[in-house]
Design an enzyme around this catalytic site. Sequence first.
Site, mmCIF file in Angstrom:
data_model
loop_
_atom_site.group_PDB
_atom_site.id
_atom_site.type_symbol
_atom_site.label_atom_id
_atom_site.label_comp_id
_atom_site.label_asym_id
_atom_site.label_seq_id
_atom_site.Cartn_x
_atom_site.Cartn_y
_atom_site.Cartn_z
ATOM 1 C CE LYS A 110 -4.072 -2.008 2.217
ATOM 2 N NZ LYS A 110 -4.999 -1.958 3.386
ATOM 3 C CE LYS A 191 -11.401 -11.167 -3.853
ATOM 4 N NZ LYS A 191 -10.715 -11.273 -2.547
ATOM 5 C CE LYS A 194 -14.657 -2.405 1.227
ATOM 6 N NZ LYS A 194 -15.388 -2.539 2.507
#
Length: 323
Positions: A110, A191, A194
Site C-alpha cells: 500500500k 475480483k 469496492k
Amino acid sequence: MTQFSGIQPTGLTHLGNYLGAIRQWAARHHRDDLFCVVDLHAMTIRHNPNVLRARAREQLAMLIAAGVNPDIACVFTQSDLIQEHAALTWVLECVVSYGELARMTQFKDKAKGQDGVRAGLFTYPVLMAADILLHGAEEVPVGEDQRQHLELARTLAKRFNATYGEVLTVPRAVTPRVAARVADLAAPERKMSKSSGDQSGTVLVLDPPELIRRKIMRAVTDQVGEVRYAPESQPGVSNLLDILAACTNGEPRALAEQISGYAELKERTAEAVIEELRPVREGVRELLADPAELDQLRAHGAERARAGCAHRLEAVLKVTGLR
C-alpha cells in the site's frame, strides 16, 4: 469458542462482501462472538469525516439487517470503545519491534510509490492485534491477505504473556467456510472490489433493483455461446453461475445444464440477486430512517463489548505497571 470479525467502512459494501462474509456471519453466530465495524482502521489513509461517520452507521445497520442478531452476538463500532482500543494498542506498540512491522506485506504494497505515508498505516497491524486481544477472541476467521497480521497478533500475545504474565488469549486463525468467488461483472478476470474505479461491474448491496438488473444484464460473457461452468475458459459465464448458485443454494454445473443461453442466465441471475439482497436493503433503509433505534442498538453493543473487555484491559494495565 469466541470468534472476532471486523469489517471496514472504507467503501460501499458489494455483493462479494455480502456473500463471502456478512451472509455467513449471519447464518452462523453464537453468544460470545463479536462483530466490529472497525472505523479506526479507515483513518490510515486520507478520508472524509462525514463519509466515514455515515458509512460506519450504514455498515452497522447492514450487519443487523443481514441477520446478525445483536441480542446474541456482540455487534459494535470500534470507535465507541476508542479508549480501550487505543490503550491496548499503545501497550502492544511497546511490545512489537520496528522490524516486525516493516516486514508486513500489506504495508509495503500500500505504501509503494506513495508520498506522505501515514504512520497509522505502518502501525495498523498493532491496532488489529489490539482489536482481537482486547476482547479475548480465541478464533479469528481470516483470508490469506490477513493471515500475516493474525500471526503478528499471536506473536504479541505470547511475548506479552512471557514478559508480564498470562493475561492475553492467544488466538488462532480459522479458515472461513468457502464461498463463491465473486468476480467483477465487467472484468471477470479480477475480483469484485469496492475500490475499483469502474463500478459498472460491481453490484452494491444497496443498489436499487433496476440498477442491479442493468449491471448483470450488461455483464461480460464470451463468444462461445454455450452456458458451461468453465472458470478458466469462460470466466464471465462461470462468474454468473457462481453468483446464481450462491443466491439459490444451487450448484454451478447443475445450473448450467438447466439454462439454454446467456440471456436466460443473466435474467435468472439478476432475479436471484435482487431477491437475495431485497430484505437486507429494506432492513438497512428502515434502520437508517430510525436513528434512535440504530443508536440504541449501537449503544447496546458498545456496552456489551466494554463490559466484556474491562477486566482484561485492567489486568494488562496492572501487570505493566500502569495501575
